[in-house]
Design a protein around this motif. Structure first.
Motif, PDB file in Angstrom:
ATOM      1  N   THR A 102      47.659  -2.000 122.723  1.00 54.24           N
ATOM      2  CA  THR A 102      48.564  -0.936 123.185  1.00 54.24           C
ATOM      3  C   THR A 102      48.544   0.262 122.238  1.00 54.24           C
ATOM      4  O   THR A 102      48.613   1.409 122.673  1.00 54.24           O
ATOM      5  CB  THR A 102      50.007  -1.493 123.254  1.00 54.24           C
ATOM      6  N   GLN A 103      48.434  -0.030 120.939  1.00 57.83           N
ATOM      7  CA  GLN A 103      48.489   1.041 119.932  1.00 57.83           C
ATOM      8  C   GLN A 103      47.252   1.932 119.940  1.00 57.83           C
ATOM      9  O   GLN A 103      47.276   3.022 119.385  1.00 57.83           O
ATOM     10  CB  GLN A 103      48.663   0.439 118.535  1.00 57.83           C
ATOM     11  N   VAL A 104      46.156   1.438 120.536  1.00 55.95           N
ATOM     12  CA  VAL A 104      44.970   2.279 120.670  1.00 55.95           C
ATOM     13  C   VAL A 104      44.756   2.657 122.138  1.00 55.95           C
ATOM     14  O   VAL A 104      43.644   2.939 122.573  1.00 55.95           O
ATOM     15  CB  VAL A 104      43.714   1.615 120.057  1.00 55.95           C
ATOM     16  N   GLY A 122      56.489  -3.211 108.938  1.00 51.49           N
ATOM     17  CA  GLY A 122      56.016  -1.842 109.067  1.00 51.49           C
ATOM     18  C   GLY A 122      55.119  -1.782 110.283  1.00 51.49           C
ATOM     19  O   GLY A 122      54.819  -2.812 110.884  1.00 51.49           O
ATOM     20  N   CYS A 123      54.688  -0.578 110.648  1.00 53.14           N
ATOM     21  CA  CYS A 123      53.886  -0.444 111.869  1.00 53.14           C
ATOM     22  C   CYS A 123      52.988   0.780 111.742  1.00 53.14           C
ATOM     23  O   CYS A 123      53.456   1.847 111.333  1.00 53.14           O
ATOM     24  CB  CYS A 123      54.823  -0.283 113.069  1.00 53.14           C
ATOM     25  N   LEU A 124      51.725   0.625 112.103  1.00 51.17           N
ATOM     26  CA  LEU A 124      50.792   1.746 111.997  1.00 51.17           C
ATOM     27  C   LEU A 124      51.152   2.886 112.957  1.00 51.17           C
ATOM     28  O   LEU A 124      50.706   4.008 112.763  1.00 51.17           O
ATOM     29  CB  LEU A 124      49.359   1.272 112.268  1.00 51.17           C
ATOM     30  N   SER A 125      51.981   2.597 113.946  1.00 54.01           N
ATOM     31  CA  SER A 125      52.424   3.651 114.870  1.00 54.01           C
ATOM     32  C   SER A 125      53.690   4.352 114.384  1.00 54.01           C
ATOM     33  O   SER A 125      54.126   5.339 114.992  1.00 54.01           O
ATOM     34  CB  SER A 125      52.667   3.069 116.270  1.00 54.01           C
ATOM     35  N   GLN A 143      54.838 -11.890 116.398  1.00 54.81           N
ATOM     36  CA  GLN A 143      55.969 -11.457 117.227  1.00 54.81           C
ATOM     37  C   GLN A 143      56.024  -9.925 117.328  1.00 54.81           C
ATOM     38  O   GLN A 143      56.292  -9.366 118.401  1.00 54.81           O
ATOM     39  CB  GLN A 143      57.285 -12.001 116.668  1.00 54.81           C
ATOM     40  N   HIS A 144      55.753  -9.254 116.201  1.00 57.70           N
ATOM     41  CA  HIS A 144      55.733  -7.790 116.181  1.00 57.70           C
ATOM     42  C   HIS A 144      54.647  -7.261 117.128  1.00 57.70           C
ATOM     43  O   HIS A 144      54.904  -6.360 117.936  1.00 57.70           O
ATOM     44  CB  HIS A 144      55.476  -7.323 114.735  1.00 57.70           C
ATOM     45  N   GLU A 145      53.441  -7.826 117.021  1.00 59.07           N
ATOM     46  CA  GLU A 145      52.331  -7.342 117.860  1.00 59.07           C
ATOM     47  C   GLU A 145      52.551  -7.702 119.330  1.00 59.07           C
ATOM     48  O   GLU A 145      52.201  -6.926 120.223  1.00 59.07           O
ATOM     49  CB  GLU A 145      50.992  -7.905 117.366  1.00 59.07           C
ATOM     50  N   MET A 146      53.141  -8.874 119.591  1.00 59.71           N
ATOM     51  CA  MET A 146      53.415  -9.239 120.985  1.00 59.71           C
ATOM     52  C   MET A 146      54.426  -8.280 121.607  1.00 59.71           C
ATOM     53  O   MET A 146      54.343  -7.981 122.806  1.00 59.71           O
ATOM     54  CB  MET A 146      53.915 -10.686 121.078  1.00 59.71           C
ATOM     55  N   ASP A 147      55.346  -7.789 120.814  1.00 52.77           N
ATOM     56  CA  ASP A 147      56.283  -6.773 121.310  1.00 52.77           C
ATOM     57  C   ASP A 147      55.532  -5.531 121.788  1.00 52.77           C
ATOM     58  O   ASP A 147      55.863  -4.956 122.830  1.00 52.77           O
ATOM     59  CB  ASP A 147      57.273  -6.369 120.210  1.00 52.77           C
ATOM     60  N   HIS A 148      54.523  -5.112 120.999  1.00 53.58           N
ATOM     61  CA  HIS A 148      53.731  -3.937 121.405  1.00 53.58           C
ATOM     62  C   HIS A 148      53.153  -4.135 122.807  1.00 53.58           C
ATOM     63  O   HIS A 148      53.122  -3.206 123.606  1.00 53.58           O
ATOM     64  CB  HIS A 148      52.569  -3.715 120.432  1.00 53.58           C
ATOM     65  N   LEU A 149      52.690  -5.352 123.092  1.00 53.31           N
ATOM     66  CA  LEU A 149      52.070  -5.619 124.390  1.00 53.31           C
ATOM     67  C   LEU A 149      53.077  -5.492 125.534  1.00 53.31           C
ATOM     68  O   LEU A 149      52.711  -5.266 126.683  1.00 53.31           O
ATOM     69  CB  LEU A 149      51.429  -7.015 124.406  1.00 53.31           C
TER      70      LEU A 149
HETATM   71 NI    NI Z   1      53.326  -2.218 115.090  1.00 53.10          NI
END
Ligand code: NI
Length: 167
Positions: free
Chosen positions: A50-52, A90-93, A132-138
């Protein structure tokens, strides 16, 4: 391989919901390689498709010291959770912002690897929080959305300032 552009909060595309990966072909492997290169270059420890700006249920993670232990996860699904963890995230976005969010301490996840083979991940600590953090992005969710209204307003102002500086 290529370094991809990481969407920056509050980009609306961070709120798009990813669909399942159903073709495990060379294009998917290239995407995983590009996502890893992008994550290593940032540098970060986790990145969701999602982030890309790719709406596929795909995550890459690597928090090994030597950056040589990548994990690629497609179609993750949480089977069970227990306990409570509050690790700083933290988050790269959302660069420069570190906050704690309530997460499960232990998770059992069913997922597929880049060949489409099903496997299970039993995780705790940083790996658990990271998944869990990355699954939230999805699901179109960014971690700061768990924070208070006031904190979100401050972060938004900061991100808008950063965006202006980039132009
Ligand atoms: Ni993130």
């Amino acid at each position: 391989m290529a370094i991809l552009k990481i969407l920056q909060y509050p980009d609306e595309r961070l709120h798009l919901v990813a669909s399942r990966v159903d073709v495990f072909d060379d294009a998917l492997k290239t995407l995983v390689a590009d996502m890893l290169e992008t994550m290593y270059a940032a540098p970060g420890i986790g990145l969701a498709a999602t982030q890309v700006d790719v709406q596929k249920q795909l995550i890459v993670i690597d928090f090994s010291e030597n950056r040589n232990d990548p994990l690629a996860i497609a179609n993750p699904r949480i089977i069970s959770t227990s306990g409570k963890s509050t690790l700083e995230e933290g988050c790269l976005s959302v660069p420069g912002i570190y906050e704690t969010v309530d997460r499960a301490e232990n998770i059992l996840v069913e997922a597929q690897d880049i060949e489409g083979k099903f496997f299970e991940i039993k995780a705790d600590g940083l790996l658990s929080v990271c998944i869990q953090h990355e699954m939230d992005h999805l699901k179109g969710r960014v971690f700061i959305e768990y924070l208070s209204r006031l904190k979100q307003t401050r972060i938004l102002a900061r991100m808008k300032k950063l965006a202006r500086e980039r132009m």
